[in-house]
Write a protein that holds these residues in place. Structure first.
Motif, PDB file in Angstrom:
ATOM      1  N   UNK A 120       0.827  -1.208   0.000  1.00 55.41           N
ATOM      2  CA  UNK A 120       0.000   0.000   0.000  1.00 55.41           C
ATOM      3  C   UNK A 120       0.855   1.249   0.000  1.00 55.41           C
ATOM      4  N   UNK A 121       0.394   2.256  -0.732  1.00 57.19           N
ATOM      5  CA  UNK A 121       0.992   3.577  -0.622  1.00 57.19           C
ATOM      6  C   UNK A 121       0.668   4.169   0.730  1.00 57.19           C
ATOM      7  N   UNK A 122       1.499   5.094   1.219  1.00 57.56           N
ATOM      8  CA  UNK A 122       1.298   5.600   2.577  1.00 57.56           C
ATOM      9  C   UNK A 122       0.065   6.487   2.714  1.00 57.56           C
ATOM     10  N   UNK A 123      -0.605   6.768   1.607  1.00 59.25           N
ATOM     11  CA  UNK A 123      -1.865   7.507   1.681  1.00 59.25           C
ATOM     12  C   UNK A 123      -3.087   6.615   1.621  1.00 59.25           C
ATOM     13  N   UNK A 124      -2.891   5.307   1.612  1.00 61.14           N
ATOM     14  CA  UNK A 124      -4.014   4.368   1.530  1.00 61.14           C
ATOM     15  C   UNK A 124      -4.804   4.354   2.831  1.00 61.14           C
ATOM     16  N   UNK A 125      -6.088   4.084   2.721  1.00 57.59           N
ATOM     17  CA  UNK A 125      -6.944   3.927   3.896  1.00 57.59           C
ATOM     18  C   UNK A 125      -7.804   2.686   3.723  1.00 57.59           C
ATOM     19  N   UNK A 126      -8.182   2.106   4.870  1.00 60.89           N
ATOM     20  CA  UNK A 126      -8.954   0.874   4.890  1.00 60.89           C
ATOM     21  C   UNK A 126     -10.100   1.032   5.885  1.00 60.89           C
ATOM     22  N   UNK A 127     -11.143   0.229   5.712  1.00 64.20           N
ATOM     23  CA  UNK A 127     -12.247   0.270   6.667  1.00 64.20           C
ATOM     24  C   UNK A 127     -13.473  -0.427   6.125  1.00 64.20           C
ATOM     25  N   UNK A 128     -14.407  -0.682   7.033  1.00 67.56           N
ATOM     26  CA  UNK A 128     -15.679  -1.331   6.693  1.00 67.56           C
ATOM     27  C   UNK A 128     -16.807  -0.393   7.115  1.00 67.56           C
ATOM     28  N   UNK A 129     -17.155   0.580   6.273  1.00 65.23           N
ATOM     29  CA  UNK A 129     -18.131   1.597   6.671  1.00 65.23           C
ATOM     30  C   UNK A 129     -19.594   1.215   6.410  1.00 65.23           C
ATOM     31  N   UNK A 130     -19.850  -0.035   6.061  1.00 68.66           N
ATOM     32  CA  UNK A 130     -21.202  -0.417   5.644  1.00 68.66           C
ATOM     33  C   UNK A 130     -22.269  -0.078   6.677  1.00 68.66           C
ATOM     34  N   UNK A 131     -21.933  -0.179   7.970  1.00 62.79           N
ATOM     35  CA  UNK A 131     -22.943   0.094   8.999  1.00 62.79           C
ATOM     36  C   UNK A 131     -23.475   1.523   8.908  1.00 62.79           C
ATOM     37  N   UNK A 132     -22.721   2.417   8.298  1.00 67.64           N
ATOM     38  CA  UNK A 132     -23.185   3.805   8.150  1.00 67.64           C
ATOM     39  C   UNK A 132     -24.400   3.909   7.236  1.00 67.64           C
ATOM     40  N   UNK A 163     -12.341   4.694   9.349  1.00 70.28           N
ATOM     41  CA  UNK A 163     -11.266   4.401   8.415  1.00 70.28           C
ATOM     42  C   UNK A 163      -9.928   4.395   9.160  1.00 70.28           C
ATOM     43  N   UNK A 164      -8.995   3.566   8.667  1.00 73.16           N
ATOM     44  CA  UNK A 164      -7.689   3.444   9.286  1.00 73.16           C
ATOM     45  C   UNK A 164      -6.616   3.623   8.223  1.00 73.16           C
ATOM     46  N   UNK A 165      -5.546   4.357   8.550  1.00 74.64           N
ATOM     47  CA  UNK A 165      -4.499   4.628   7.558  1.00 74.64           C
ATOM     48  C   UNK A 165      -3.594   3.423   7.337  1.00 74.64           C
ATOM     49  N   UNK A 166      -2.812   3.499   6.286  1.00 74.92           N
ATOM     50  CA  UNK A 166      -1.923   2.396   5.920  1.00 74.92           C
ATOM     51  C   UNK A 166      -0.950   2.060   7.046  1.00 74.92           C
ATOM     52  N   UNK A 167      -0.441   3.081   7.738  1.00 73.11           N
ATOM     53  CA  UNK A 167       0.525   2.818   8.800  1.00 73.11           C
ATOM     54  C   UNK A 167      -0.077   1.949   9.898  1.00 73.11           C
ATOM     55  N   UNK A 168      -1.320   2.229  10.263  1.00 72.44           N
ATOM     56  CA  UNK A 168      -1.986   1.422  11.287  1.00 72.44           C
ATOM     57  C   UNK A 168      -2.278   0.022  10.757  1.00 72.44           C
ATOM     58  N   UNK A 177       3.537  -4.314   3.227  1.00 74.27           N
ATOM     59  CA  UNK A 177       4.544  -3.277   2.973  1.00 74.27           C
ATOM     60  C   UNK A 177       3.847  -1.954   2.729  1.00 74.27           C
ATOM     61  N   UNK A 178       4.401  -0.889   3.299  1.00 74.80           N
ATOM     62  CA  UNK A 178       3.949   0.473   3.022  1.00 74.80           C
ATOM     63  C   UNK A 178       5.065   1.195   2.274  1.00 74.80           C
ATOM     64  N   UNK A 179       4.689   1.849   1.180  1.00 70.33           N
ATOM     65  CA  UNK A 179       5.665   2.548   0.346  1.00 70.33           C
ATOM     66  C   UNK A 179       5.168   3.971   0.121  1.00 70.33           C
ATOM     67  N   UNK A 180       6.010   4.865  -0.374  1.00 75.54           N
ATOM     68  CA  UNK A 180       5.528   6.220  -0.662  1.00 75.54           C
ATOM     69  C   UNK A 180       4.347   6.200  -1.626  1.00 75.54           C
ATOM     70  N   UNK A 181       3.425   7.127  -1.432  1.00 72.84           N
ATOM     71  CA  UNK A 181       2.261   7.215  -2.305  1.00 72.84           C
ATOM     72  C   UNK A 181       2.687   7.249  -3.765  1.00 72.84           C
ATOM     73  N   UNK A 182       2.014   6.487  -4.582  1.00 72.43           N
ATOM     74  CA  UNK A 182       2.334   6.400  -6.000  1.00 72.43           C
ATOM     75  C   UNK A 182       3.243   5.245  -6.355  1.00 72.43           C
ATOM     76  N   UNK A 183       3.824   4.579  -5.347  1.00 73.31           N
ATOM     77  CA  UNK A 183       4.780   3.500  -5.598  1.00 73.31           C
ATOM     78  C   UNK A 183       4.199   2.105  -5.383  1.00 73.31           C
TER      79      UNK A 183
END
Length: 256
Positions: A120-132, A163-168, A177-183
């Motif tokens: 993932x790029x370091x600007x990636x985010x993850x989450x399961x927002x369906x309950x919203x 939502x949770x960021x790539x670092x978390x 692996x986390x890499x710079x955004x775009x990589x």
């Protein structure tokens, strides 16, 4: 179809499946699910293709299913064999690497959970927002997430929709692996290339044993491990690997 780009490269043994519907944040439609499943069918049936990379566009991986189809009462963003996006329930022999830039939420996170490895790029985010939206994460997220990260954290994701960021996600072990955004795609290709240096059938058997035997009782796990070794020992690549080691030369894999 234009919204799903399929780029097989037999020379490198890597195929790329690219979700390309940026105007809808790569939300999956029924037609896209069919195209993704068809691409996976091609990979599984071609002995020259050993690893698949699934990715999105520069700014977004996948925002999940197309809610317009859901609202219309025609949620077709799944296939009979593959489930959501033609991928989350798809039986595969070959490794799948997710290359994530930007949001991979809802069904996007569930595609990640169905993958074998994730970059993932370091600007990636993850989450399961369906309950919203009074929905469930129905493409595997509610039971797969807790297999990848601590169950208490998985419960938090499922119930808050945060939502949770790539670092978390990396810290928790969701991604490799986390890499710079775009990589992300470049790094995923490099990871796929490292896999492709190895004997493809040995990789496939190793993947299968990891997936099947990790949760088995010890005696059953040993039985599955031994069975896989016997199957591999009957292949041409097994004998090529032994010969190449003895002759101190690079092996020539044929996936046979």
């Amino acid at each position: 179809m234009p919204e799903v780009q399929f780029e097989p490269d037999p020379d490198t043994h890597v195929a790329v499946i690219r979700l390309d519907r940026p105007e809808a944040r790569n939300a999956v439609t029924g037609d896209m699910a069919e195209a993704i499943e068809a691409a996976l069918d091609t990979v599984e049936g071609d002995d020259r293709l050993w690893v698949t990379v699934v990715t999105g566009t520069d700014d977004v991986f996948c925002s999940g299913g197309d809610l317009r189809e859901v609202a219309a009462g025609d949620p077709r963003m799944r296939t009979r064999r593959g489930g959501f996006a033609g991928i989350v329930r798809r039986e595969r022999r070959k490794p799948l690497v997710a290359a994530v830039e930007g949001p991979a939420v809802g069904g996007g996170t569930e595609i990640v959970l169905a993958s074998d490895l994730v970059v993932a790029g370091d600007g990636a985010t993850f989450g399961l927002p369906e309950v919203r939206n009074s929905l469930l994460a129905a493409a595997g997220g509610l039971f797969r997430l807790g297999r990848h990260i601590p169950p208490t954290v998985a419960m938090q994701w499922a119930l808050t929709g945060d939502y949770f960021p790539a670092a978390r996600a990396y810290e928790l072990g969701l991604i490799n692996e986390v890499v710079p955004a775009g990589d992300a795609l470049r790094a995923a290709r490099e990871l796929a290339a490292r896999i492709c240096r190895n004997a493809p059938l040995a990789v496939q058997h190793s993947r299968a044993v990891m997936l099947e035997a990790t949760w088995l009782p010890e005696d059953e796990a040993w039985r599955r491990n031994t069975e896989a070794m016997r199957e591999l020992g009957r292949t041409a690549d097994f004998h090529e690997g032994m010969a190449a080691a003895a002759e101190k030369r690079p092996p020539k894999w044929t996936a046979s």
